[in-house]
Scaffold this motif. Structure first.
Motif, PDB file in Angstrom:
ATOM      1  N   ASN A   1     -25.384 -22.042  32.604  1.00 16.28           N
ATOM      2  CA  ASN A   1     -25.077 -20.526  32.630  1.00 16.28           C
ATOM      3  C   ASN A   1     -26.304 -19.784  32.009  1.00 16.28           C
ATOM      4  O   ASN A   1     -27.007 -20.295  31.336  1.00 16.28           O
ATOM      5  N   ASN A   2     -26.432 -18.566  32.220  1.00 16.19           N
ATOM      6  CA  ASN A   2     -27.159 -17.700  31.730  1.00 16.19           C
ATOM      7  C   ASN A   2     -26.400 -16.786  30.743  1.00 16.19           C
ATOM      8  O   ASN A   2     -25.551 -16.296  31.098  1.00 16.19           O
ATOM      9  N   TRP A   3     -26.522 -17.247  29.585  1.00 10.75           N
ATOM     10  CA  TRP A   3     -25.995 -16.713  28.360  1.00 10.75           C
ATOM     11  C   TRP A   3     -26.526 -15.167  27.946  1.00 10.75           C
ATOM     12  O   TRP A   3     -27.679 -15.026  27.541  1.00 10.75           O
ATOM     13  N   MET A   4     -25.577 -14.249  27.981  1.00 11.38           N
ATOM     14  CA  MET A   4     -25.924 -12.913  27.649  1.00 11.38           C
ATOM     15  C   MET A   4     -25.536 -12.347  26.391  1.00 11.38           C
ATOM     16  O   MET A   4     -24.575 -12.581  25.864  1.00 11.38           O
ATOM     17  N   LEU A   5     -26.469 -11.959  25.604  1.00 15.47           N
ATOM     18  CA  LEU A   5     -26.093 -11.482  24.182  1.00 15.47           C
ATOM     19  C   LEU A   5     -25.078 -10.467  24.225  1.00 15.47           C
ATOM     20  O   LEU A   5     -25.078  -9.619  25.108  1.00 15.47           O
ATOM     21  N   ASN A   6     -24.056 -10.694  23.466  1.00 16.65           N
ATOM     22  CA  ASN A   6     -23.002  -9.902  23.181  1.00 16.65           C
ATOM     23  C   ASN A   6     -22.733  -9.255  21.824  1.00 16.65           C
ATOM     24  O   ASN A   6     -22.425  -8.025  21.784  1.00 16.65           O
ATOM     25  N   SER A   7     -23.258  -9.988  20.703  1.00 17.94           N
ATOM     26  CA  SER A   7     -23.303  -9.278  19.571  1.00 17.94           C
ATOM     27  C   SER A   7     -24.507  -9.772  18.548  1.00 17.94           C
ATOM     28  O   SER A   7     -25.027 -11.049  18.975  1.00 17.94           O
ATOM     29  N   LEU A   8     -24.880  -9.237  17.874  1.00 15.47           N
ATOM     30  CA  LEU A   8     -26.226  -9.602  16.837  1.00 15.47           C
ATOM     31  C   LEU A   8     -25.789  -9.246  15.501  1.00 15.47           C
ATOM     32  O   LEU A   8     -25.311  -7.925  15.236  1.00 15.47           O
ATOM     33  N   MET A   9     -25.511 -10.172  14.616  1.00 14.81           N
ATOM     34  CA  MET A   9     -25.740  -9.814  13.201  1.00 14.81           C
ATOM     35  C   MET A   9     -24.337  -9.589  12.920  1.00 14.81           C
ATOM     36  O   MET A   9     -24.023  -8.610  12.053  1.00 14.81           O
ATOM     37  N   GLY A  10     -23.185 -10.059  13.786  1.00 14.35           N
ATOM     38  CA  GLY A  10     -21.920  -9.744  13.565  1.00 14.35           C
ATOM     39  C   GLY A  10     -21.387  -8.191  14.127  1.00 14.35           C
ATOM     40  O   GLY A  10     -20.405  -7.693  13.895  1.00 14.35           O
ATOM     41  N   LYS A  11     -22.211  -7.524  14.902  1.00 17.58           N
ATOM     42  CA  LYS A  11     -22.084  -6.299  15.248  1.00 17.58           C
ATOM     43  C   LYS A  11     -22.150  -6.155  16.709  1.00 17.58           C
ATOM     44  O   LYS A  11     -22.984  -6.988  17.316  1.00 17.58           O
ATOM     45  N   ALA A  12     -21.667  -5.312  17.431  1.00  8.26           N
ATOM     46  CA  ALA A  12     -21.827  -4.910  18.863  1.00  8.26           C
ATOM     47  C   ALA A  12     -23.398  -4.463  18.980  1.00  8.26           C
ATOM     48  O   ALA A  12     -23.868  -4.006  18.084  1.00  8.26           O
ATOM     49  N   LEU A  13     -23.669  -4.613  20.467  1.00 11.10           N
ATOM     50  CA  LEU A  13     -25.036  -4.433  20.639  1.00 11.10           C
ATOM     51  C   LEU A  13     -25.073  -2.650  20.702  1.00 11.10           C
ATOM     52  O   LEU A  13     -24.274  -2.253  21.191  1.00 11.10           O
TER      53      LEU A  13
END
Length: 140
Positions: free
Chosen positions: A34-46
């Motif tokens: 898979n190419n994993w794409m960031l969806n959230s960072l530190m519990g928050k939406a991007l």
């Protein structure tokens, strides 16, 4: 008595079949491919304003190789699995100037990762019980 025996046999069959399907789920096979794409960072939406050049991504390859993007710079490093534990090393990285500040937040969180949860639809990188980042597979 016959009814109780039937229930016991059914319970045993279901127990064994569920164990074998769980046993077939190899975390490495779920990570790779898979190419994993960031969806959230530190519990928050991007915040799109922090990632002006693109969305960070991770690719887990055979042989413990890790490639990806910070959203601005590309990297080529390594990962090591130890049960549910994981160590991520972004390794060599390009050095383009990046706007938005998201790259530093992403790299900082990446350095804190100690364990993970994965299924076919979501990868969650954690520091103990604390969620640092979540990723979704890139649509093919």
């Amino acid at each position: 008595m016959k009814k109780l025996s039937s229930i016991l046999v059914l319970t045993l069959v279901l127990s064994f079949s569920s164990c074998s399907s769980v046993g077939n789920l190899n975390p490495l096979s779920l990570l790779t491919g898979n190419n994993w794409m960031l969806n959230s960072l530190m519990g928050k939406a991007l915040d799109p304003a922090k990632f002006l050049s693109g969305i960070p991504s991770l690719n887990f390859l055979d042989g413990g190789k890790l490639t990806g993007s910070t959203g601005c710079n590309d990297f080529n490093g390594a990962f090591k699995l130890d049960g549910k534990g994981i160590n991520l090393d972004p390794g060599a990285m390009t050095k383009k100037a990046c706007q938005g500040g998201g790259e530093q937040d992403f790299l900082s969180a990446l350095g804190q990762v100690s364990n993970f949860k994965v299924n076919k639809d979501k990868l969650t990188l954690l520091d103990g019980a604390k969620e640092l980042m979540s990723f979704i597979p890139q649509a093919k």
